[in-house]
Scaffold this active site. Sequence first.
Site, PDB file in Angstrom:
ATOM      1  N   THR A  82       0.855  -1.196   0.000  1.00 38.15           N
ATOM      2  CA  THR A  82       0.000   0.000   0.000  1.00 38.15           C
ATOM      3  C   THR A  82       0.891   1.247   0.000  1.00 38.15           C
ATOM      4  OG1 THR A  82      -0.108   0.113   2.428  1.00 38.15           O
ATOM      5  CG2 THR A  82      -1.763  -1.254   1.323  1.00 38.15           C
ATOM      6  N   LYS A 119       8.126   1.686   2.806  1.00 36.15           N
ATOM      7  CA  LYS A 119       9.266   2.249   3.554  1.00 36.15           C
ATOM      8  C   LYS A 119       8.887   2.752   4.951  1.00 36.15           C
ATOM      9  CE  LYS A 119      10.278   5.095   0.092  1.00 36.15           C
ATOM     10  NZ  LYS A 119       9.788   4.562  -1.179  1.00 36.15           N
ATOM     11  N   LYS A 175      15.570   5.661   3.367  1.00 39.38           N
ATOM     12  CA  LYS A 175      16.236   4.438   2.907  1.00 39.38           C
ATOM     13  C   LYS A 175      17.546   4.212   3.683  1.00 39.38           C
ATOM     14  CE  LYS A 175      14.072   4.791  -1.619  1.00 39.38           C
ATOM     15  NZ  LYS A 175      14.164   5.533  -2.900  1.00 39.38           N
ATOM     16  N   GLY A 190       9.805   1.564 -10.444  1.00 41.50           N
ATOM     17  CA  GLY A 190       9.155   0.929 -11.578  1.00 41.50           C
ATOM     18  C   GLY A 190       8.309  -0.227 -11.099  1.00 41.50           C
TER      19      GLY A 190
END
Lengths: 328, 328
Positions: A82, A111, A211, A305
């Site tokens: 999601t 994330k 990240k 992507g």
Amino acid sequence: MKVALIGLGSVGRGVATMIAKKDLGLTITGIADSKTGLIDSNGIGITEVLAAKRTTGKCGDPGITAPDVIKKADYDALVEVTPTDALSGEPATGYMKTALNRKKHVVTSNKGPVALHYKELRALAEKKGVAFRYEATVAGAIPIMHTLEHGLAGNEILALYGVLNGTCNFILTRMADEGLTYEQALMEAREMGYAEADPTYDVQGIDAAIKLVILANTIWGNGMKLADVDRTGIDLLTADALRLAEEGGCTIRLIAEANPKKNLFRVSPRIIGKTHPLVTEGTLNALTLETDMAKEITLIGRGAGSVETASAIIGDLLFIRDCHVQRA
Amino acid sequence: MKVALIGLGSVGRGVATMIAKKDLGLTITGIADSKTGLIDSNGIGITEVLAAKRTTGKCGDPGITAPDVIKKADYDALVEVTPTDALSGEPATGYMKTALNRKKHVVTSNKGPVALHYKELRALAEKKGVAFRYEATVAGAIPIMHTLEHGLAGNEILALYGVLNGTCNFILTRMADEGLTYEQALMEAREMGYAEADPTYDVQGIDAAIKLVILANTIWGNGMKLADVDRTGIDLLTADALRLAEEGGCTIRLIAEANPKKNLFRVSPRIIGKTHPLVTEGTLNALTLETDMAKEITLIGRGAGSVETASAIIGDLLFIRDCHVQRA
């Protein structure tokens, strides 16, 4: 292996399409988008669901919600893809906890939950004897987590340096190659679909910092949070700065770097030699791991992507199938 | 996990040193160089053995040979790191078969046996329910095999392009950067210890072709042999060729490439854009995998070195310990 797929945006559709197309031994038994859902322990006809989603915007029954699928469907692994909420990590974190408590493996590209609640989710998975995998959260298709976990097993990771945001890399590439201003390059990135209408999250380095937090927690288990990362974006960079760097055989990239021995956790534009492995063109991501035995290992690939991110999700699912399940 | 280590050259000493230094749960219970050996099921004192090897050139008892260790020692995994023989693959292939027949896992850095007898060794390992791993045979520290096996699991590998020989990459880098002739750069490579007295194996592309054969068999199981690779070395390249490439923003690299759909298996000097991810400096290795989902993934790192290659060996051992053993 039975899979429940929650989220049918770009990544979810990529995962569903690849599971339908490839003979991987994966069956989707539950699926949900933000409004509807489907449960079928014999396997859902993915092609029909994707066609319905395309034409009606819905994947299933309005009487079935994502929590229904997570609580009731018969599955081995939850794929949670999601949209990310970087502040609360919800509702995804709740979804994952529900699945882990049911002793279901969890695979995610989300994330927010991993950056915010890594320790808790990892501990819950271990307690329940299931896997919690999140290869897709950092650098899309690049198998960073697999490399850390197995390829470089036994190595101490001393430091890392990465280009972890494709939008910024595209903008900087265009500023350098064409002498564009930041505003011109950003406009081009928007036209290409690489930047959001509000690009704050990318250009101010927040996405790269999240990240970095995920990588730091994975590698060093140091409880790093977003606020612990020194962060400077690319939005104040001038075309002149790029030109000066180019004249010295260098360029500028937004580099996320971590070095626990120096207590350095930083995302900032850095001047870097043009032949350095981290200097890649366009939206590519790249990461250099500095280790004690293997020395520097650099990985380069697509950071985003639909199908590219599905590659990471499917890699996690197959790893669970081949290695984790048999271990239990 | 108990390990028998056969071969105490640069790689073997790297493996022994790292096992002694790091707390990895690995115990060496058998060890042999070309003339002597030691067996101790309680664990061999590695520091003393390495000191003896340094001072006397021998690691143990002249009454104990490598075959003795392989046949008689009590171990879970054989680490076979004797010098490679690209023509016969012996005696290493025989060593590995003996261990596999004893239901011992095999980990090797030895290119000859894998390039020549891949199918047979793989089949024997499967029949015996043990692992046959050879991460260290291609590109040293770069975890290519782990990436193929897990990181890119579910992907179809469509093609690959690699810089797989560090000696050639060093020579080409020096020719380009300093305008050296091939002979001058080769002499420099010899002085730095990057090239052998007889450099044929490297500069004529044989070493790179052997690695291409190993990759092709691993990925496509196509029974590829060294003679099936179209091969051109770098020994006829002139400084002029490099200069012309540089003038066009390009350079020249010895590229190993495989594309089964085009029936293309080739090692040859190729003109390549200087910003291409495969263009790395000095003795680095690099490999781009072209896949259906992840698209292009490039890995860059050290292709040789004692501790660097030990990283690959130890990664294989830990993978066997954590994933394979429990599966049985």
